[in-house]
Motif scaffolding. Structure first.
Motif, PDB file in Angstrom:
ATOM      1  N   UNK A  87       0.924  -1.144  -0.026  1.00 41.71           N
ATOM      2  CA  UNK A  87       0.052  -0.086  -0.028  1.00 41.71           C
ATOM      3  C   UNK A  87       0.829   1.294   0.089  1.00 41.71           C
ATOM      4  N   UNK A  88       0.303   2.450  -0.218  1.00 45.42           N
ATOM      5  CA  UNK A  88       1.124   3.557  -0.341  1.00 45.42           C
ATOM      6  C   UNK A  88       1.629   3.933   0.861  1.00 45.42           C
ATOM      7  N   UNK A  89       1.143   3.888   2.224  1.00 45.75           N
ATOM      8  CA  UNK A  89       1.712   4.040   3.447  1.00 45.75           C
ATOM      9  C   UNK A  89       2.625   3.054   3.718  1.00 45.75           C
ATOM     10  N   UNK A  90       2.415   1.706   3.276  1.00 47.31           N
ATOM     11  CA  UNK A  90       3.453   1.001   3.710  1.00 47.31           C
ATOM     12  C   UNK A  90       4.891   1.020   3.056  1.00 47.31           C
ATOM     13  N   UNK A  91       4.683   1.310   1.769  1.00 44.90           N
ATOM     14  CA  UNK A  91       5.545   1.607   0.806  1.00 44.90           C
ATOM     15  C   UNK A  91       6.561   2.744   1.379  1.00 44.90           C
ATOM     16  N   UNK A  92       5.873   3.915   1.849  1.00 45.29           N
ATOM     17  CA  UNK A  92       6.614   5.103   2.215  1.00 45.29           C
ATOM     18  C   UNK A  92       7.202   4.687   3.487  1.00 45.29           C
ATOM     19  N   UNK A  93       6.719   3.995   4.361  1.00 44.71           N
ATOM     20  CA  UNK A  93       7.325   3.605   5.630  1.00 44.71           C
ATOM     21  C   UNK A  93       8.415   2.667   5.379  1.00 44.71           C
ATOM     22  N   UNK A  94       8.365   1.664   4.568  1.00 47.55           N
ATOM     23  CA  UNK A  94       9.463   0.941   4.359  1.00 47.55           C
ATOM     24  C   UNK A  94      10.734   1.683   3.400  1.00 47.55           C
ATOM     25  N   UNK A  95      10.152   2.555   2.650  1.00 48.63           N
ATOM     26  CA  UNK A  95      11.303   3.238   1.975  1.00 48.63           C
ATOM     27  C   UNK A  95      11.861   4.059   2.756  1.00 48.63           C
ATOM     28  N   UNK A  96      11.288   4.724   3.895  1.00 49.38           N
ATOM     29  CA  UNK A  96      12.088   5.562   4.636  1.00 49.38           C
ATOM     30  C   UNK A  96      13.214   4.786   5.626  1.00 49.38           C
ATOM     31  N   UNK A  97      12.464   3.806   6.075  1.00 53.66           N
ATOM     32  CA  UNK A  97      13.297   2.908   6.941  1.00 53.66           C
ATOM     33  C   UNK A  97      14.839   2.434   6.030  1.00 53.66           C
ATOM     34  N   UNK A  98      14.438   2.280   4.941  1.00 48.59           N
ATOM     35  CA  UNK A  98      15.467   1.745   4.174  1.00 48.59           C
ATOM     36  C   UNK A  98      16.567   2.898   3.629  1.00 48.59           C
TER      37      UNK A  98
END
Length: 348
Positions: free
Chosen positions: A247-258
């Protein structure tokens, strides 16, 4: 920029050639970010100005400092820190052994930036703080004779390495030796009192502020490859998230962590870098470069580029990065803010 020590040793006693002289003789001076030499002297060393930071280590005897700073005696166990643009020389009192280390200012600013990574959004912020924090253009650091004696083997190794051909082969060895020297000298450098330090974890710019080395899922990593391969495309978060099967929110969260950045900030960073590359390497107009780099609006492109590089695209093309100077890169670090604009340093 070539860092020469003038008459400090036979290998560097040559007179620097003018640009026309280089062209006639086919001479290409190598870039050196550090140079060093030791000499035992009886005669005065003429005052000179360099576009680099000088560390003058008095290993034996004593000298009288000369130049624009007046005259003052310095004995063994002292290290003289000389900022770029300062007229400086010395006269031995009888006989003195002195090691001189020249360091590219931009290298030191980068080291300052990474030393305090939690405080700075980018290297320009580190440079601005260094100007305020270290306004003294010459400092005599009393490190002690025993400390200088322990440092002597490091200095000798540094001279040996810099005597060879510059290049990638000796970079890490030089890095280690320079770090050892700076580790001894840095605690003695006096900072100006009352200079406010930045708030930790400020706004993120070119380098991630919150790096935790979080692994990126393969599909998320693939989205960065897609963005790099086609910067001109109008990327949308839903499209990138769909490719990552999130999802958009999951993608944004995982991307920021990485990556330590949001996907939008990461894409903006890529476009700013591509804009800078095209400004340096092509003759395209600014508007054409904006289009090729994928900027949707000219005003947004100009604001984002200035945030990353500290100057407008046209200014970058004419003069290089905001820290560039006709006197050489990094010279502004030695010039207090009150003196800017009077010919000592460029303003943008």
């Amino acid at each position: 920029m070539t860092l020469l020590l003038g008459r400090l040793s036979p290998r560097m006693s040559r007179e620097p050639l003018s640009d026309s002289g280089r062209a006639r003789r086919g001479v290409s001076e190598p870039f050196r970010w550090v140079d060093a030499d030791t000499a035992t002297r009886r005669r005065p060393v003429a005052a000179a100005v360099y576009d680099c930071v000088r560390l003058v280590v008095v290993r034996d005897g004593s000298v009288i400092l000369t130049g624009g700073i007046g005259t003052r005696p310095v004995s063994a166990g002292a290290v003289v820190l000389v900022a770029p643009g300062v007229l400086f020389g010395y006269t031995p009192e009888g006989r003195a052994t002195v090691t001189t280390v020249l360091l590219d200012t931009d290298y030191l600013i980068d080291a300052f930036f990474w030393q305090h990574l939690d405080l700075f959004a980018d290297q320009q912020m580190a440079r601005d703080l260094a100007v305020r924090l270290y306004p003294d253009r010459l400092q005599v650091l009393r490190v002690g004779e025993r400390v200088v004696e322990r440092l002597a083997p490091v200095l000798d190794d540094l001279i040996t390495v810099t005597a060879g051909e510059p290049g990638a082969a000796g970079f890490f060895r030089l890095q280690v030796l320079v770090s050892e020297v700076l580790g001894v000298v840095a605690p003695h450098v006096r900072a100006a009192p009352g200079v406010p330090m930045p708030t930790p974890r400020g706004p993120c710019a070119d380098v991630p502020r919150w790096r935790v080395f979080f692994p990126a899922p393969v599909k998320v990593a693939e989205t960065t490859v897609l963005m790099r391969a086609d910067l001109a495309r109008r990327w949308r978060l839903p499209d990138l998230a769909a490719h990552a099967c999130l999802s958009v929110s999951q993608y944004a969260r995982v991307f920021r962590h990485a990556y330590g950045l949001t996907p939008v900030t990461y894409l903006t960073m890529l476009r700013a870098r591509e804009t800078a590359r095209l400004l340096r390497e092509s003759d395209l107009g600014v508007l054409a470069i904006y289009q090729q780099a994928g900027w949707g609006q000219r005003s947004h492109a100009a604001v984002a580029f200035r945030r990353y590089y500290g100057t407008t695209p046209s200014g970058y093309r004419r003069h290089g990065p905001a820290t560039a100077s006709v006197l050489g890169p990094g010279v502004t670090v030695a010039v207090p803010a009150a003196e800017r604009g009077n010919g000592c340093a460029p303003t943008y």
